[in-house]
Write an enzyme that holds these catalytic residues in place. Sequence first.
Site, PDB file in Angstrom:
ATOM      1  N   ASP A 113       0.864  -1.191   0.000  1.00 40.76           N
ATOM      2  CA  ASP A 113       0.000   0.000   0.000  1.00 40.76           C
ATOM      3  C   ASP A 113       0.892   1.231   0.000  1.00 40.76           C
ATOM      4  O   ASP A 113       2.098   1.135   0.221  1.00 40.76           O
ATOM      5  CB  ASP A 113      -0.918  -0.011   1.231  1.00 40.76           C
ATOM      6  CG  ASP A 113      -1.951   1.121   1.214  1.00 40.76           C
ATOM      7  OD1 ASP A 113      -2.301   1.599   0.118  1.00 40.76           O
ATOM      8  OD2 ASP A 113      -2.390   1.542   2.294  1.00 40.76           O
ATOM      9  N   SER A 114       0.276   2.369  -0.222  1.00 43.59           N
ATOM     10  CA  SER A 114       1.028   3.624  -0.160  1.00 43.59           C
ATOM     11  C   SER A 114       1.447   3.938   1.273  1.00 43.59           C
ATOM     12  O   SER A 114       2.454   4.601   1.504  1.00 43.59           O
ATOM     13  CB  SER A 114       0.188   4.782  -0.715  1.00 43.59           C
ATOM     14  OG  SER A 114      -1.020   4.900   0.015  1.00 43.59           O
TER      15      SER A 114
ATOM     16  N   TYR B  25      -1.638   8.247  -2.286  1.00 41.17           N
ATOM     17  CA  TYR B  25      -1.830   8.093  -3.722  1.00 41.17           C
ATOM     18  C   TYR B  25      -3.096   8.783  -4.227  1.00 41.17           C
ATOM     19  O   TYR B  25      -3.167   9.206  -5.369  1.00 41.17           O
ATOM     20  CB  TYR B  25      -1.958   6.602  -4.083  1.00 41.17           C
ATOM     21  CG  TYR B  25      -0.660   5.825  -4.148  1.00 41.17           C
ATOM     22  CD1 TYR B  25       0.578   6.440  -4.002  1.00 41.17           C
ATOM     23  CD2 TYR B  25      -0.690   4.458  -4.362  1.00 41.17           C
ATOM     24  CE1 TYR B  25       1.758   5.713  -4.061  1.00 41.17           C
ATOM     25  CE2 TYR B  25       0.487   3.709  -4.440  1.00 41.17           C
ATOM     26  CZ  TYR B  25       1.695   4.340  -4.286  1.00 41.17           C
ATOM     27  OH  TYR B  25       2.852   3.612  -4.353  1.00 41.17           O
ATOM     28  N   GLY B  26      -4.106   8.849  -3.368  1.00 40.14           N
ATOM     29  CA  GLY B  26      -5.447   9.222  -3.832  1.00 40.14           C
ATOM     30  C   GLY B  26      -5.593  10.633  -4.361  1.00 40.14           C
ATOM     31  O   GLY B  26      -6.595  10.967  -4.993  1.00 40.14           O
TER      32      GLY B  26
ATOM     33  N   CYS C 106      -4.605  -1.706  -1.824  1.00 40.44           N
ATOM     34  CA  CYS C 106      -4.891  -0.286  -2.048  1.00 40.44           C
ATOM     35  C   CYS C 106      -5.835  -0.208  -3.241  1.00 40.44           C
ATOM     36  O   CYS C 106      -5.497  -0.673  -4.328  1.00 40.44           O
ATOM     37  CB  CYS C 106      -3.584   0.459  -2.333  1.00 40.44           C
ATOM     38  SG  CYS C 106      -3.787   2.162  -2.892  1.00 40.44           S
TER      39      CYS C 106
ATOM     40  N   CYS D  73     -11.507   2.523   0.542  1.00 41.78           N
ATOM     41  CA  CYS D  73     -10.062   2.751   0.642  1.00 41.78           C
ATOM     42  C   CYS D  73      -9.600   1.955   1.845  1.00 41.78           C
ATOM     43  O   CYS D  73     -10.288   1.930   2.877  1.00 41.78           O
ATOM     44  CB  CYS D  73      -9.760   4.242   0.838  1.00 41.78           C
ATOM     45  SG  CYS D  73      -8.049   4.604   1.321  1.00 41.78           S
ATOM     46  N   THR D  74      -8.455   1.296   1.735  1.00 40.79           N
ATOM     47  CA  THR D  74      -8.034   0.401   2.820  1.00 40.79           C
ATOM     48  C   THR D  74      -7.675   1.148   4.106  1.00 40.79           C
ATOM     49  O   THR D  74      -7.620   0.538   5.178  1.00 40.79           O
ATOM     50  CB  THR D  74      -6.855  -0.491   2.380  1.00 40.79           C
ATOM     51  OG1 THR D  74      -5.789   0.315   1.875  1.00 40.79           O
ATOM     52  CG2 THR D  74      -7.301  -1.488   1.319  1.00 40.79           C
ATOM     53  N   HIS D  75      -7.440   2.451   4.026  1.00 40.54           N
ATOM     54  CA  HIS D  75      -7.209   3.216   5.249  1.00 40.54           C
ATOM     55  C   HIS D  75      -8.503   3.372   6.064  1.00 40.54           C
ATOM     56  O   HIS D  75      -8.453   3.495   7.293  1.00 40.54           O
ATOM     57  CB  HIS D  75      -6.684   4.620   4.922  1.00 40.54           C
ATOM     58  CG  HIS D  75      -5.243   4.688   4.526  1.00 40.54           C
ATOM     59  ND1 HIS D  75      -4.804   4.337   3.275  1.00 40.54           N
ATOM     60  CD2 HIS D  75      -4.138   5.080   5.227  1.00 40.54           C
ATOM     61  CE1 HIS D  75      -3.487   4.519   3.203  1.00 40.54           C
ATOM     62  NE2 HIS D  75      -3.059   4.963   4.375  1.00 40.54           N
TER      63      HIS D  75
END
Length: 257
Positions: A7-8, A39-40, A70, A182-184
Amino acid sequence: MRIAFFDSGIGGLTVLNEALKKLPNEDFLYFADTLHVPYGTKSKEEVSAFVKKSVETIIKEDVKALVIACNTATSIAVNELREMYDFPIIGMEPAVKPAVEMNRTTGKRVLVFATPLTLKQTKYNELISRVDDLSIVDSLPLPELVHYCEELNFDENFMIDYFKSKLSLFNIEQYGTIVLGCTHYPFYRNILKKILPEDVQIVDGSNGTVKRLIQLLGENGQLNETGQTNVKFMCSNNDIEYIEKTKQALSHLQNER
């Protein structure tokens, strides 16, 4: 051999956390592209180059599968990566399909939280066109949320005010499901539960992604039946403090349940 998660930043830990529960005998690598997070808010071309550069580093670590944990990176780079490498590469997509199915007979709508870049991508719009046959899906960009997560900002009062502000444009009573695209974002699941009506369900793509990982490893005869879990943490700027923060964030997730 290891299963790599990329992921970022720390968002992909939400997917790794799911894998740790379901694959107790595997070795894992977690790689964060700390030089370029988030990244977004960047261009498609930039993200594509960042992902490829990171994967070049990851493959030196003897990996048997790679999870692009991600949504933004998946939508931009996963097809090209699959052409470049011959091991399983599993991507993420917002869990819109299951969310639509959950609300097929309820008369409720679906609201997708995602980064601005994910929402702009052809892959996302094709997903909506394919699965949203009832026209019940709405989207909400949350560009600040990755930054808050990367800062380990889990202050309840601050985040409740943030989410209330963002959701003030919507009649939340119309919605049956929130998709964390979003994985966050699953880091904030428990805080969201405090402000959403009890009947609103919260879904993300982690479970489906890990199921697909297990399926592909099984088909290749690569699932470890014995052994202990080990996780190696890496980041693109080799920041030891960030790696410690990553471990702290994973502990936060594991304590949330």
